[in-house]
Design a protein around this motif. Structure first.
Motif, short mmCIF file in Angstrom:
data_model
loop_
_atom_site.label_atom_id
_atom_site.label_comp_id
_atom_site.label_asym_id
_atom_site.label_seq_id
_atom_site.Cartn_x
_atom_site.Cartn_y
_atom_site.Cartn_z
N ASP A 262 0.78 -1.03 -0.19
CA ASP A 262 0.08 0.00 0.07
C ASP A 262 1.05 1.25 0.02
N ALA B 129 2.24 1.59 -3.37
CA ALA B 129 1.14 2.13 -4.32
C ALA B 129 1.10 3.56 -4.27
N ASP B 130 0.97 4.10 -3.04
CA ASP B 130 0.81 5.63 -2.55
C ASP B 130 1.95 6.29 -3.35
N LYS B 131 3.33 5.57 -3.21
CA LYS B 131 4.53 6.30 -3.64
C LYS B 131 4.24 6.44 -4.96
N ILE B 132 3.95 5.56 -5.89
CA ILE B 132 3.72 5.31 -7.41
C ILE B 132 2.75 6.38 -7.81
N ASP B 133 1.51 6.55 -7.05
CA ASP B 133 0.46 7.50 -7.42
C ASP B 133 1.12 8.84 -7.34
N ALA B 134 1.78 9.11 -6.40
CA ALA B 134 2.61 10.65 -6.22
C ALA B 134 3.49 10.76 -7.24
N SER C 108 3.37 9.37 -10.16
CA SER C 108 2.62 9.57 -11.42
C SER C 108 2.20 10.80 -11.57
N GLY C 109 1.82 11.55 -10.41
CA GLY C 109 1.35 12.83 -10.30
C GLY C 109 2.18 13.72 -10.87
N ASP D 183 3.11 13.34 -14.53
CA ASP D 183 2.07 14.10 -15.39
C ASP D 183 2.38 15.46 -15.42
#
Length: 118
Positions: free
Chosen positions: A77, A80-85, A87-88, A91
């Protein structure tokens, strides 16, 4: 030895009837069956004790496995949070890159326009 003493020393064999013989055999079988049953019960008790120990070990192993799986889930988890950050951020960086590219092209067109149409 006198005749009376000789008669006393001679033992008489009393013939056994078939019923008495069967009864003695049944009695022996009953005793053997009782002993076998006791031994079987003792072995069953030992097997049940072993099974209880194995079940306790299995339960402990399950608890340890669940605890490790929970830790791994928490780590996943976090990743996944680090990956989401990230990817932001990627972008955002791509948007900045696109803005810089458009700006550079605009400046180049402006310079070309100024040079050729002046």
């Amino acid at each position: 030895m006198s005749e009376s003493q000789a008669k006393e020393k001679v033992s008489r064999i009393v013939p056994m009837t078939t019923e008495e013989f069967i009864f003695l055999q049944l009695k022996d079988l009953k005793d053997e069956f009782r002993d076998s049953r006791k031994e079987l019960n003792q072995r069953m008790d030992r097997i049940e004790q072993r099974q209880d120990k194995l079940e306790a070990k299995l339960e402990t192993t399950r608890k340890e496995l669940n605890a490790r799986m929970d830790k791994q889930d928490a780590k996943i988890d976090k990743l996944a949070d680090k990956i989401d950050a990230l990817s932001g951020k990627i972008d955002s960086a791509m948007n900045h890159g696109q803005i810089i590219t458009v700006s550079a092209i605009s400046i180049a067109v402006g310079v070309l326009y100024a040079v050729f149409f002046k």
